[in-house]
Design a protein around this motif. Sequence first.
Motif, PDB file in Angstrom:
ATOM      1  N   ASN A  89     -38.619  78.260 -69.922  1.00 53.30           N
ATOM      2  CA  ASN A  89     -38.189  78.751 -68.999  1.00 53.30           C
ATOM      3  C   ASN A  89     -36.796  78.177 -68.635  1.00 53.30           C
ATOM      4  O   ASN A  89     -36.775  77.533 -69.093  1.00 53.30           O
TER       5      ASN A  89
ATOM      6  N   GLU B 159     -46.962  74.961 -60.697  1.00 52.10           N
ATOM      7  CA  GLU B 159     -46.814  73.382 -59.936  1.00 52.10           C
ATOM      8  C   GLU B 159     -45.464  73.868 -60.084  1.00 52.10           C
ATOM      9  O   GLU B 159     -44.657  74.091 -61.270  1.00 52.10           O
TER      10      GLU B 159
ATOM     11  N   LYS C 231     -54.338  77.181 -60.964  1.00 50.56           N
ATOM     12  CA  LYS C 231     -53.319  77.046 -61.467  1.00 50.56           C
ATOM     13  C   LYS C 231     -53.094  77.451 -63.031  1.00 50.56           C
ATOM     14  O   LYS C 231     -52.590  78.124 -63.524  1.00 50.56           O
TER      15      LYS C 231
ATOM     16  N   ILE D  51     -34.400  73.313 -68.646  1.00 51.61           N
ATOM     17  CA  ILE D  51     -34.659  73.912 -69.807  1.00 51.61           C
ATOM     18  C   ILE D  51     -36.658  73.548 -70.572  1.00 51.61           C
ATOM     19  O   ILE D  51     -35.895  72.633 -70.921  1.00 51.61           O
ATOM     20  N   ASN D  52     -36.464  74.325 -70.151  1.00 53.09           N
ATOM     21  CA  ASN D  52     -38.495  73.984 -70.823  1.00 53.09           C
ATOM     22  C   ASN D  52     -38.510  74.747 -71.736  1.00 53.09           C
ATOM     23  O   ASN D  52     -38.639  76.190 -71.965  1.00 53.09           O
TER      24      ASN D  52
ATOM     25  N   ASP E 153     -36.202  64.140 -63.155  1.00 46.83           N
ATOM     26  CA  ASP E 153     -36.917  65.531 -62.314  1.00 46.83           C
ATOM     27  C   ASP E 153     -38.301  65.685 -63.343  1.00 46.83           C
ATOM     28  O   ASP E 153     -37.696  66.815 -63.872  1.00 46.83           O
ATOM     29  N   VAL E 154     -38.730  64.924 -63.603  1.00 49.32           N
ATOM     30  CA  VAL E 154     -40.202  65.659 -64.529  1.00 49.32           C
ATOM     31  C   VAL E 154     -40.738  65.636 -63.799  1.00 49.32           C
ATOM     32  O   VAL E 154     -41.552  64.587 -63.110  1.00 49.32           O
ATOM     33  N   ARG E 155     -42.426  66.511 -63.864  1.00 55.50           N
ATOM     34  CA  ARG E 155     -43.289  66.289 -63.052  1.00 55.50           C
ATOM     35  C   ARG E 155     -44.475  65.640 -64.126  1.00 55.50           C
ATOM     36  O   ARG E 155     -44.382  65.326 -65.937  1.00 55.50           O
TER      37      ARG E 155
ATOM     38  N   ASP F 257     -41.643  71.558 -60.447  1.00 57.78           N
ATOM     39  CA  ASP F 257     -41.363  69.889 -60.754  1.00 57.78           C
ATOM     40  C   ASP F 257     -40.236  69.300 -59.763  1.00 57.78           C
ATOM     41  O   ASP F 257     -39.433  69.120 -59.241  1.00 57.78           O
ATOM     42  N   VAL F 258     -41.049  68.927 -59.056  1.00 61.97           N
ATOM     43  CA  VAL F 258     -40.328  67.564 -58.304  1.00 61.97           C
ATOM     44  C   VAL F 258     -40.585  66.278 -58.629  1.00 61.97           C
ATOM     45  O   VAL F 258     -42.124  65.655 -59.164  1.00 61.97           O
TER      46      VAL F 258
END
Lengths: 135, 135
Positions: B126, B74, B67, A131-132, A76-78, B76-77
Amino acid sequence: MKKVDILKKLRSSGLRPTKQRVEIAKFLFERDKTFHFTVESLENHLTKKSTCKFALATIYNTVHAFKKAGHLSEVDVRGKKTYFDTNITNHHHFYDSETSELIDIDESEVVIQKIPKAPNGKKIKNVEVFINLKN
Amino acid sequence: MKKVDILKKLRSSGLRPTKQRVEIAKFLFERDKTFHFTVESLENHLTKKSTCKFALATIYNTVHAFKKAGHLSEVDVRGKKTYFDTNITNHHHFYDSETSELIDIDESEVVIQKIPKAPNGKKIKNVEVFINLKN
DNA sequence: TTCTAGTTTATAATAATTCTAAAGTAAAAA
DNA sequence: TTTTTACTTTAGAATTATTATAAACTAGAA
């Protein structure tokens, strides 16, 4: 190098062992560390390493068959491109948005103490921690 | 209905208050619950509710300006479309892949006990928790 | 008002992915 | 081993989400 039964991977994915598929499977599964990739990056690696040609559609089809069979997972990464991961265990990720780099985090590295109940009539399939990173 | 200063939202996003932008801002921010949407779903809602026309590009531009200014986040999907969220606090999500539905989870609902250190030279920006649902 | 810089809009361009149909190939049947 | 059949590869077309473009339009300053 990890020894893997390439033919088994292919058969269990419902794929005949063609030249292209064997090369893709070897490239993905005959390695020790996990590998994160997009179809584009995989194509680059393949065309460098291999003598035979790969149509993009072949790579897409093969990767999706592996994913369907559970030999690859999707992360799952945008972003526009789809990321795949050769690590199919439950695990988490660091994500560095500046370099678009993904790093695996073993499940044991993260302990969650409290989590909400699933909404009405639904169950929890799995929990993914992202974890970004920043500099 | 929550009272919101629409003009302030627009000005702080560097946007002049045009008819289209005011309608978009009202639709997004004059509500009590958080709202998850794609540009496509937003367009559907807008064209139903409103008398004036919206070019897709206008919706894209406006949403991106919001945004950038921090009025939207946004999510993350994975998937082709980009999901936005009117909830800009740090929070987590349930995700139902069967319906593509997102549900907010307040930050206080999740407690993480253990987390790995950021890799060399990086910091943690985050932590996002994704709870995937099944039936 | 008039002017100017910012806006909207339809349409074209781009990028990732999926589809298609013809030519090629693996493996079962003869 | 040959033949046959069903599956594969491939190049290119189609699709989908998004971004870019350029001409017509408009808010707000002068």
